[in-house]
Design an enzyme around this catalytic site. Structure first.
Site, PDB file in Angstrom:
ATOM      1  N   THR A  50      36.271  56.023 -39.298  1.00  0.00           N
ATOM      2  CA  THR A  50      35.699  56.350 -37.982  1.00  0.00           C
ATOM      3  C   THR A  50      36.701  57.059 -37.093  1.00  0.00           C
ATOM      4  O   THR A  50      36.506  57.126 -35.900  1.00  0.00           O
ATOM      5  CB  THR A  50      35.223  55.089 -37.250  1.00  0.00           C
ATOM      6  OG1 THR A  50      36.346  54.191 -37.185  1.00  0.00           O
ATOM      7  CG2 THR A  50      34.064  54.445 -37.950  1.00  0.00           C
ATOM      8  N   GLY A  51      37.785  57.555 -37.653  1.00  0.00           N
ATOM      9  CA  GLY A  51      38.837  58.201 -36.857  1.00  0.00           C
ATOM     10  C   GLY A  51      38.318  59.261 -35.912  1.00  0.00           C
ATOM     11  O   GLY A  51      38.973  59.605 -34.947  1.00  0.00           O
ATOM     12  N   CYS A  52      37.116  59.771 -36.167  1.00  0.00           N
ATOM     13  CA  CYS A  52      36.637  60.904 -35.397  1.00  0.00           C
ATOM     14  C   CYS A  52      35.446  60.512 -34.540  1.00  0.00           C
ATOM     15  O   CYS A  52      34.410  60.125 -35.075  1.00  0.00           O
ATOM     16  CB  CYS A  52      36.236  62.008 -36.353  1.00  0.00           C
ATOM     17  SG  CYS A  52      35.623  61.388 -37.911  1.00  0.00           S
ATOM     18  N   ILE A  53      35.624  60.600 -33.239  1.00  0.00           N
ATOM     19  CA  ILE A  53      34.537  60.226 -32.331  1.00  0.00           C
ATOM     20  C   ILE A  53      34.162  61.433 -31.496  1.00  0.00           C
ATOM     21  O   ILE A  53      34.989  61.966 -30.814  1.00  0.00           O
ATOM     22  CB  ILE A  53      34.960  59.071 -31.407  1.00  0.00           C
ATOM     23  CG1 ILE A  53      35.421  57.892 -32.225  1.00  0.00           C
ATOM     24  CG2 ILE A  53      33.830  58.691 -30.475  1.00  0.00           C
ATOM     25  CD1 ILE A  53      34.400  57.313 -33.153  1.00  0.00           C
TER      26      ILE A  53
END
Lengths: 106, 411
Positions: free
Chosen positions: A103-106
């Protein structure tokens, strides 16, 4: 002789649309090998270092680790990660380790 | 006297100071803020500077103008946070401040030096620029004025970044600006992103990806930059893809403040591990995080800091009374995406619900169209600067709930 890997083990499991296991608790190393084989990757000890690190990180934090975390905390250089898991190391390692998409990318 | 100490006087820290100065009994409590910089930057405005929509003076004001009169302010670097001892050491005069409650609002910053050859390869601020700092965006503005065209590559080095829609807005505005100047046919625009699409959430990614296509902007996905070869004007990915550029606009790696690392309080990007619903730090009950200093999986944007505000305030007040914090923050983000030609797109989402199409009901202003272009959304974005300086920073009432609502959304 390469080891023969039983891919039928994957048929009993649930995967999301991106091909990530929906329940990380169902995972076993044999499943990891089968997912890797389905992705045409043969796992070496170095792969297992990354997979085990990812599993441990998930158990502690509830998320698959980012590329930077595998590099900085797990101690595997980014360039080597791209050799081990061509294309997208963080995603592929998570996929083989039976974890949700990072989920590093939001 | 008890002390509430706030580290960082940007958007989050300033809002907390303003609210808390109204909520706490100031006979009993002292509020101290620390920041090394006397200037408050309206960071959403940096995006507009390369295209001459704002100048540098439109995005700066003295920090002091936004502080309540009953708060002490110290201009200093922070040497070390010592949460086990409930104290913070400052650089200035080796001052030590003991606190009862601590709010960390030290933000995130760009680190171009994290990419090999970016800062030290000879191209920095010659034909490689960032627009996440006032210096970078101002210099890019000067460069663009005299640029004859060529290949513009926008690259996001690594996620997460502050305001994940800003790269898209930059692309849309660049398309518009080059069109207005009659040189769009001389500029090739390429977006090289580590993501597998235009944005992080599927529905919005598809809509925004279509807009990129319509505007003739090429996208190179899953591009994790490994190095910059400034001599040859190429960026290289870890999987050995190469992209040539004439002008490289980079969103470098974003990291939390150095003091977080020095104090041993951060993760691998110096972000403070924080409970994503209570906003309490995972290790210390009297330490709280607002805005982009923490590691919560929400957008690192001012609107998110605003939606965090009420939760942080309530939970600190509860902690002072010996009550457990409430898990009320839902990851709410609300972003106007400037799409060029005086149009914009609005997206509204949280941890669980991705951006959806529909209408956003905003009493007195709206409704605004969600996930599609409209002129009203552009004017909403432009009006936001006034709202930011005059209402938001001062902790005034906004016609929003902190938690996302499904009203008007088509699921």
């Amino acid at each position: 002789m390469p080891e023969t890997i039983d891919l039928t083990i994957l048929e009993t499991l649930d995967f999301d649309d991106d091909g990530f296991m929906t329940d990380a608790n169902d995972w076993t190393p044999a499943i990891g090998k089968a997912i890797a084989a389905a992705l045409e990757l043969e796992l070496t000890e170095r792969h297992w270092d990354v997979i085990n690190f990812s599993r441990a990180e998930f158990a502690e934090h509830g998320d698959a680790p980012s590329l930077r975390k595998i590099t900085k905390v797990g101690g595997v250089p980014t360039k080597e990660l791209y050799v081990l898991f061509p294309g997208g190391p963080a995603k592929l390692a998570a996929q083989i380790a039976g974890l949700p998409k990072p989920t590093g990318c939001i | 006297m008890k002390t509430l100490l706030i580290l960082g006087a940007g958007t989050g820290g300033t809002m907390v100071a303003n609210k808390m100065s109204q909520m706490l009994d100031m006979q009993e409590w002292k509020i101290i803020m620390v920041d090394r910089d006397e200037t408050h930057y309206y960071q959403p405005g940096f995006l507009f500077i390369p295209f001459g929509i704002y100048g540098p003076n439109d995005v700066v004001k003295p920090k002091r103008s936004f502080f309540p009169s009953n708060v002490d302010f110290i201009y200093s670097d922070i040497e070390m946070i010592e949460p086990e001892k409930n104290r913070v050491k400052l650089t200035k005069n080796n001052q030590v401040i003991n606190y009862d409650q601590l709010v960390i609002a030290t933000g995130s910053h760009i680190h171009p030096e994290e990419t090999e050859g970016m800062l030290d390869g000879g191209g920095w601020q010659k034909n490689i620029f960032d627009f996440y700092s006032l210096d970078g965006t101002t210099k890019l503005s000067r460069f663009l004025k005299f640029w004859k065209g060529g290949r513009l590559v926008l690259n996001v080095a690594e996620m997460p970044i502050k305001c994940p829609v800003a790269p898209l807005e930059f692309l849309f505005l660049a398309d518009w600006w080059f069109t207005e100047r009659g040189m769009r046919d001389k500029v090739e625009i390429v977006y090289a992103t580590p993501l597998d699409g235009a944005f992080t959430k599927p529905r919005a990614s598809s809509v925004l990806g279509d807009i990129l296509t319509q505007k003739g902007i090429n996208i190179e996905t899953n591009f994790n930059i490994g190095s910059v070869d400034a001599g040859k004007n190429k960026i290289k990915s870890y999987d050995e893809r190469e992209i040539d550029y004439d002008l490289l606009v980079t969103i470098p790696t974003n990291m939390g403040s150095d003091v977080i690392e020095r104090s041993g309080m951060g993760d691998e990007l110096n972000f403070v591990p924080t409970d994503k619903h209570t906003l309490q730090t995972q290790k210390h009950e009297n330490v709280w995080v607002i805005g982009d200093a923490g590691n919560v999986p929400a957008s690192k944007a001012g609107s998110v800091a605003h939606f965090m505000l009420d939760v942080v305030i309530e939970n600190i007040l509860r902690a002072i009374e010996g009550l457990e914090p409430l898990p009320e923050f839902d990851g709410h983000a609300n972003c106007y995406i400037e799409s060029g030609f005086e149009k914009g797109i609005l997206i509204d989402f949280n941890y669980d619900v991705e951006p959806l199409p529909g209408k956003f009901p905003l009493p007195g202003f709206g409704p605004f169209s969600l996930l599609q272009e409209s002129h009203a959304n552009h004017w909403g974005k432009m009006a936001f600067r006034w709202i930011y300086w005059n209402i938001l920073l001062k902790g005034g009432e906004m016609p929003f709930e902190s938690q996302m609502t499904m009203a008007g959304k088509w699921s």
